[in-house]
Design an enzyme around this catalytic site. Structure first.
Site, PDB file in Angstrom:
ATOM      1  N   ASP A  13     -19.611 -68.546   7.015  1.00  0.00           N
ATOM      2  CA  ASP A  13     -20.962 -68.374   6.481  1.00  0.00           C
ATOM      3  C   ASP A  13     -21.268 -69.325   5.326  1.00  0.00           C
ATOM      4  O   ASP A  13     -22.045 -69.010   4.427  1.00  0.00           O
ATOM      5  CB  ASP A  13     -21.196 -66.917   6.038  1.00  0.00           C
ATOM      6  CG  ASP A  13     -20.878 -65.945   7.158  1.00  0.00           C
ATOM      7  OD1 ASP A  13     -21.178 -66.281   8.305  1.00  0.00           O
ATOM      8  OD2 ASP A  13     -20.321 -64.879   6.874  1.00  0.00           O
ATOM      9  N   LYS A  16     -22.892 -73.700   7.889  1.00  0.00           N
ATOM     10  CA  LYS A  16     -22.572 -74.723   8.894  1.00  0.00           C
ATOM     11  C   LYS A  16     -23.761 -74.982   9.816  1.00  0.00           C
ATOM     12  O   LYS A  16     -24.013 -76.113  10.215  1.00  0.00           O
ATOM     13  CB  LYS A  16     -21.366 -74.262   9.736  1.00  0.00           C
ATOM     14  CG  LYS A  16     -20.105 -74.099   8.914  1.00  0.00           C
ATOM     15  CD  LYS A  16     -18.950 -73.558   9.758  1.00  0.00           C
ATOM     16  CE  LYS A  16     -19.138 -72.117  10.197  1.00  0.00           C
ATOM     17  NZ  LYS A  16     -19.090 -71.130   9.118  1.00  0.00           N
ATOM     18  N   GLY A  17     -24.482 -73.913  10.164  1.00  0.00           N
ATOM     19  CA  GLY A  17     -25.629 -74.064  11.061  1.00  0.00           C
ATOM     20  C   GLY A  17     -26.664 -74.989  10.471  1.00  0.00           C
ATOM     21  O   GLY A  17     -27.140 -75.917  11.115  1.00  0.00           O
ATOM     22  N   GLY A  40     -22.335 -66.429  13.418  1.00  0.00           N
ATOM     23  CA  GLY A  40     -23.762 -66.273  13.179  1.00  0.00           C
ATOM     24  C   GLY A  40     -24.197 -67.442  12.312  1.00  0.00           C
ATOM     25  O   GLY A  40     -23.813 -67.530  11.158  1.00  0.00           O
ATOM     26  N   HIS A  41     -24.924 -68.374  12.903  1.00  0.00           N
ATOM     27  CA  HIS A  41     -25.346 -69.567  12.169  1.00  0.00           C
ATOM     28  C   HIS A  41     -26.863 -69.533  12.024  1.00  0.00           C
ATOM     29  O   HIS A  41     -27.585 -69.516  13.020  1.00  0.00           O
ATOM     30  CB  HIS A  41     -24.904 -70.842  12.904  1.00  0.00           C
ATOM     31  CG  HIS A  41     -23.410 -70.980  12.987  1.00  0.00           C
ATOM     32  ND1 HIS A  41     -22.798 -72.094  13.469  1.00  0.00           N
ATOM     33  CD2 HIS A  41     -22.416 -70.152  12.613  1.00  0.00           C
ATOM     34  CE1 HIS A  41     -21.488 -71.947  13.412  1.00  0.00           C
ATOM     35  NE2 HIS A  41     -21.233 -70.759  12.901  1.00  0.00           N
ATOM     36  N   THR A  42     -27.323 -69.533  10.782  1.00  0.00           N
ATOM     37  CA  THR A  42     -28.756 -69.423  10.521  1.00  0.00           C
ATOM     38  C   THR A  42     -29.355 -70.792  10.246  1.00  0.00           C
ATOM     39  O   THR A  42     -28.807 -71.555   9.450  1.00  0.00           O
ATOM     40  CB  THR A  42     -28.996 -68.536   9.278  1.00  0.00           C
ATOM     41  OG1 THR A  42     -28.166 -67.389   9.392  1.00  0.00           O
ATOM     42  CG2 THR A  42     -30.449 -68.132   9.154  1.00  0.00           C
ATOM     43  N   THR A 128     -15.625 -58.387  14.229  1.00  0.00           N
ATOM     44  CA  THR A 128     -17.042 -58.240  14.560  1.00  0.00           C
ATOM     45  C   THR A 128     -17.225 -57.331  15.780  1.00  0.00           C
ATOM     46  O   THR A 128     -18.357 -57.046  16.163  1.00  0.00           O
ATOM     47  CB  THR A 128     -17.668 -59.617  14.869  1.00  0.00           C
ATOM     48  OG1 THR A 128     -16.951 -60.207  15.952  1.00  0.00           O
ATOM     49  CG2 THR A 128     -17.602 -60.540  13.655  1.00  0.00           C
ATOM     50  N   GLN A 223     -16.569 -69.911  12.437  1.00  0.00           N
ATOM     51  CA  GLN A 223     -15.642 -69.333  11.451  1.00  0.00           C
ATOM     52  C   GLN A 223     -15.243 -70.395  10.424  1.00  0.00           C
ATOM     53  O   GLN A 223     -16.082 -71.226  10.093  1.00  0.00           O
ATOM     54  CB  GLN A 223     -14.410 -68.710  12.144  1.00  0.00           C
ATOM     55  CG  GLN A 223     -14.749 -67.489  12.992  1.00  0.00           C
ATOM     56  CD  GLN A 223     -15.462 -67.831  14.280  1.00  0.00           C
ATOM     57  OE1 GLN A 223     -14.982 -68.623  15.070  1.00  0.00           O
ATOM     58  NE2 GLN A 223     -16.605 -67.232  14.506  1.00  0.00           N
ATOM     59  N   THR A 238      -9.596 -64.786  12.447  1.00  0.00           N
ATOM     60  CA  THR A 238     -10.092 -64.668  13.804  1.00  0.00           C
ATOM     61  C   THR A 238      -9.004 -65.178  14.740  1.00  0.00           C
ATOM     62  O   THR A 238      -7.898 -65.509  14.286  1.00  0.00           O
ATOM     63  CB  THR A 238     -11.438 -65.403  13.975  1.00  0.00           C
ATOM     64  OG1 THR A 238     -11.993 -65.057  15.248  1.00  0.00           O
ATOM     65  CG2 THR A 238     -11.275 -66.921  13.873  1.00  0.00           C
ATOM     66  N   GLY A 301     -24.646 -57.813  10.050  1.00  0.00           N
ATOM     67  CA  GLY A 301     -25.465 -57.265   8.972  1.00  0.00           C
ATOM     68  C   GLY A 301     -24.647 -56.659   7.842  1.00  0.00           C
ATOM     69  O   GLY A 301     -25.195 -56.096   6.900  1.00  0.00           O
TER      70      GLY A 301
HETATM   71  P1  GDP Z   1     -22.802 -70.378   8.883  1.00  0.00           P
HETATM   72  O1  GDP Z   1     -22.201 -69.246   9.618  1.00  0.00           O
HETATM   73  O2  GDP Z   1     -21.795 -71.233   8.192  1.00  0.00           O
HETATM   74  O3  GDP Z   1     -23.739 -71.211   9.710  1.00  0.00           O
HETATM   75  O4  GDP Z   1     -23.682 -69.716   7.710  1.00  0.00           O
HETATM   76  P2  GDP Z   1     -24.704 -68.466   7.848  1.00  0.00           P
HETATM   77  O5  GDP Z   1     -25.929 -68.936   8.517  1.00  0.00           O
HETATM   78  O6  GDP Z   1     -23.999 -67.289   8.415  1.00  0.00           O
HETATM   79  O7  GDP Z   1     -24.944 -68.122   6.325  1.00  0.00           O
HETATM   80  C1  GDP Z   1     -25.473 -69.061   5.438  1.00  0.00           C
HETATM   81  C2  GDP Z   1     -26.796 -68.539   4.875  1.00  0.00           C
HETATM   82  O8  GDP Z   1     -27.175 -69.329   3.778  1.00  0.00           O
HETATM   83  C3  GDP Z   1     -27.950 -68.606   5.855  1.00  0.00           C
HETATM   84  O9  GDP Z   1     -28.797 -67.514   5.627  1.00  0.00           O
HETATM   85  C4  GDP Z   1     -28.647 -69.917   5.496  1.00  0.00           C
HETATM   86  O10 GDP Z   1     -30.034 -69.919   5.816  1.00  0.00           O
HETATM   87  C5  GDP Z   1     -28.444 -69.938   4.013  1.00  0.00           C
HETATM   88  N1  GDP Z   1     -28.326 -71.281   3.396  1.00  0.00           N
HETATM   89  C6  GDP Z   1     -27.701 -72.386   3.869  1.00  0.00           C
HETATM   90  N2  GDP Z   1     -27.735 -73.371   2.953  1.00  0.00           N
HETATM   91  C7  GDP Z   1     -28.388 -72.871   1.876  1.00  0.00           C
HETATM   92  C8  GDP Z   1     -28.707 -73.388   0.582  1.00  0.00           C
HETATM   93  O11 GDP Z   1     -28.390 -74.519   0.217  1.00  0.00           O
HETATM   94  N3  GDP Z   1     -29.377 -72.545  -0.276  1.00  0.00           N
HETATM   95  C9  GDP Z   1     -29.738 -71.265   0.074  1.00  0.00           C
HETATM   96  N4  GDP Z   1     -30.372 -70.516  -0.806  1.00  0.00           N
HETATM   97  N5  GDP Z   1     -29.427 -70.758   1.285  1.00  0.00           N
HETATM   98  C10 GDP Z   1     -28.766 -71.542   2.161  1.00  0.00           C
HETATM   99  P1  IMO Z   2     -19.437 -67.961  11.127  1.00  0.00           P
HETATM  100  O1  IMO Z   2     -19.260 -68.992  12.219  1.00  0.00           O
HETATM  101  C1  IMO Z   2     -17.603 -64.864   8.671  1.00  0.00           C
HETATM  102  C2  IMO Z   2     -14.360 -62.524  10.511  1.00  0.00           C
HETATM  103  C3  IMO Z   2     -14.613 -61.054  10.770  1.00  0.00           C
HETATM  104  C4  IMO Z   2     -13.198 -60.519  10.629  1.00  0.00           C
HETATM  105  C5  IMO Z   2     -12.347 -61.623  11.236  1.00  0.00           C
HETATM  106  C6  IMO Z   2     -11.945 -61.382  12.685  1.00  0.00           C
HETATM  107  O2  IMO Z   2     -20.790 -67.359  11.090  1.00  0.00           O
HETATM  108  O3  IMO Z   2     -18.971 -68.504   9.815  1.00  0.00           O
HETATM  109  P2  IMO Z   2     -13.281 -61.484  14.981  1.00  0.00           P
HETATM  110  O4  IMO Z   2     -14.451 -60.685  15.462  1.00  0.00           O
HETATM  111  O5  IMO Z   2     -13.493 -62.945  14.966  1.00  0.00           O
HETATM  112  O6  IMO Z   2     -11.999 -61.101  15.673  1.00  0.00           O
HETATM  113  O7  IMO Z   2     -13.078 -60.999  13.447  1.00  0.00           O
HETATM  114  O8  IMO Z   2     -13.117 -62.808  11.130  1.00  0.00           O
HETATM  115  N1  IMO Z   2     -15.363 -63.447  11.096  1.00  0.00           N
HETATM  116  C7  IMO Z   2     -16.292 -64.102  10.393  1.00  0.00           C
HETATM  117  N2  IMO Z   2     -16.607 -64.042   9.078  1.00  0.00           N
HETATM  118  N3  IMO Z   2     -18.258 -65.713   9.468  1.00  0.00           N
HETATM  119  C8  IMO Z   2     -17.931 -65.813  10.785  1.00  0.00           C
HETATM  120  O9  IMO Z   2     -18.467 -66.753  11.594  1.00  0.00           O
HETATM  121  C9  IMO Z   2     -16.947 -64.951  11.311  1.00  0.00           C
HETATM  122  N4  IMO Z   2     -16.414 -64.755  12.534  1.00  0.00           N
HETATM  123  C10 IMO Z   2     -15.440 -63.850  12.387  1.00  0.00           C
HETATM  124  O10 IMO Z   2     -15.476 -60.513   9.809  1.00  0.00           O
HETATM  125  O11 IMO Z   2     -12.843 -60.422   9.262  1.00  0.00           O
HETATM  126 MG    MG Z   3     -22.310 -67.158   9.739  1.00  0.00          MG
END
Ligand code: GDP
Ligand code: IMO
Ligand code: MG
Length: 429
Positions: A13, A16-17, A40-42, A128, A223, A238, A301
């Site tokens: 999180d 990366k998205g 979950g990539h936002t 998850t 991840q 994971t 969530g």
């Molecule tokens: P990922 O799994 O690595 O793709 O990351 P997620 O999407 O799960 O979580 C990153 C969150 O941070 C998302 O809600 C993005 O929209 C948000 N985000 C990414 N870059 C920035 C930033 O520079 N500033 C802020 N405020 N939010 C960001």
């Molecule tokens: P992104 O790509 C954050 C965590 C789970 C759990 C462990 C194992 O959005 O960064 P799994 O369901 O993969 O067997 O769970 O890994 N986990 C993540 N945490 N971001 C993710 O993906 C994750 N994918 C799995 O919370 O601790």
């Molecule tokens: Mg994520």
């Protein structure tokens, strides 16, 4: 034109998205090479927010070909639900290709994931619940189902029968669940076969040929390094190779084709699920950072655990991935803190560790050695050049760069596609 691997350098999180999306129209292929719909990539584009799970973020760039590589585990119901959801919002998903060798997640993988967690009780991983671990376990046990099996119902039925032989013993005798029939699994999976068939490809061949033509290929990791099955905080990880090397095994593109490795890092740290997290903030301080950063999981969530930037983790990620460039995200979230602590090392039983400790026991006992950095109060969300950042924010970024083992090429100052300070072009040679 380069092949770039983009990975998470912390516990997931990191953004990366968004980082993948920012590379935009200069990218010809975006390849997902590990994990599945645990990710979950936002991506935020103007007033539109997209949450991508199984599809690589390149799907949002017109003209870019999204690829699901052999290293991914594919839940077909999720795949088509996601495609339908995006199509309804006007996103063209017709170019998607899926590796014939990618493994499938079946209903029993989801069941086993959930019951195993319940069985583990206080030792649970906090997965998850998407069936990721059991699907990879079957792959390694050589009883997995692959995307290509959907093209041959007879073979699929044989493989399902083989897999259920042991799974049903486990479900019935250990977990007290009902046995699953071969027919129900085959019927369910085959209901996706006709839709899947035109997407199935030899993606290794396609990607290698694309690189030969001079195409730009981005490998988008799911991840992160600390969740990698080999290099993360095992067993709280994971079940796939989330590090840069996983891009090669997970796509069939060899290591000598990779030009760059981009590590994505938050300006602080978060973790979802169980496992060690040395810089974690408890109570109100943790809650404050969670609220400021909007740190709630994109997939489940769940509230994310929050803490300060951890230099040993960043340096470890730089080393095991061969990071050439960091993208530092969410700098804007730190605006308003008077001082910002950064863990520059760990203390383990009175001994200073500058590197990640070797053993799980030591990682569990690691307490951070903090250095305090001066904060800033100015809004940074409109900054586009490094000089636009307040001096204290500039010093914070430069200090992290100095400590973390690779240059910081992009700084995120907000969730939108446009909200970045670009110091070095991630696709330039
Ligand atoms: P990922 O799994 O690595 O793709 O990351 P997620 O999407 O799960 O979580 C990153 C969150 O941070 C998302 O809600 C993005 O929209 C948000 N985000 C990414 N870059 C920035 C930033 O520079 N500033 C802020 N405020 N939010 C960001
Ligand atoms: P992104 O790509 C954050 C965590 C789970 C759990 C462990 C194992 O959005 O960064 P799994 O369901 O993969 O067997 O769970 O890994 N986990 C993540 N945490 N971001 C993710 O993906 C994750 N994918 C799995 O919370 O601790
Ligand atoms: Mg994520």
């Amino acid at each position: 034109m380069p092949a770039v691997v983009l990975i998470g350098a912390q516990w997931g999180d990191e953004g990366k998205g968004k980082a993948t999306d920012v590379l935009g129209s200069r990218v010809d292929y975006v390849v997902k090479y590990n994990g599945g719909n645990n990710a979950g990539h936002t991506v935020v584009v103007g007033d539109q927010k997209y949450a991508l799970h199984l599809l690589p973020s390149g799907i949002l760039t017109p003209g870019c070909t999204p690829v699901i590589g052999n290293g991914v585990v594919v839940d077909p119901s999720v795949l088509f639900e996601e495609i339908d959801g995006l199509t309804a919002r006007g996103v063209d998903c017709s170019r998607l290709v899926v590796s014939a060798n990618a493994h499938l997640i079946a209903s029993y993988h989801r069941t086993v994931d959930k019951v195993t967690e319940r069985f583990l009780g206080s030792r649970k991983i906090g997965t998850t619940g998407r069936g990721i671990g059991p699907a990879y376990a079957d792959k390694m046990n050589r009883i997995g189902l692959r995307v290509q099996d959907l093209l041959d119902e007879k073979i699929l039925a044989q493989k399902v029968a083989g897999a259920l032989e042991t799974r049903n013993h486990l479900l019935v005798k250990v977990f007290n669940r009902r046995a699953i029939t071969v027919e129900e699994v085959v019927d369910d999976l085959m209901s996706y076969a006709d839709r899947m068939a035109p997407m199935v490809a030899d993606t290794s061949l396609e990607l290698t040929r694309a690189l030969d033509r001079g195409a730009t290929v981005v490998f988008e990791g799911g991840q992160a390094t600390m969740l990698d099955v080999d290099h993360g905080t095992y067993p709280f990880v994971t079940s796939s190779s989330a590090v840069a090397a996983g891009a090669c095994t997970g796509s069939g593109v060899p290591p000598n084709r990779i030009d760059r490795v981009v590590g994505v890092l938050k300006a602080y740290a978060t973790r979802v699920g169980e496992g060690p997290f040395p810089t974690e903030l408890d109570g109100e301080a943790g809650e404050e950072l969670r609220v400021r950063g909007g740190e709630f999981g994109t997939t489940t969530g769940r509230p994310r655990r929050t803490g300060w930037y951890d230099v040993p983790v960043a340096r470890y990620a730089a080393r095991v991935n061969g990071v050439t460039d960091f993208v530092l995200t969410k700098l804007d979230v730190l605006t308003g803190y008077e001082t910002i602590p950064v863990a520059v090392a760990y203390d383990v039983g009175g001994v200073r560790h500058d590197e990640m400790p070797m053993t799980q026991t030591d990682v569990h006992h690691a307490t951070p050695v903090y250095e305090e950095f001066e904060g800033w109060s100015e809004d940074v969300s409109g900054a586009r050049r490094f000089e636009d950042l307040p001096p204290a924010a500039q010093r914070y970024v430069l200090a992290l760069e100095e400590l973390s083992g690779a240059r910081i090429s992009v700084v995120g100052v907000g969730p939108d596609r446009e909200q970045n300070v670009v110091r070095h072009d991630l696709l330039g040679r």
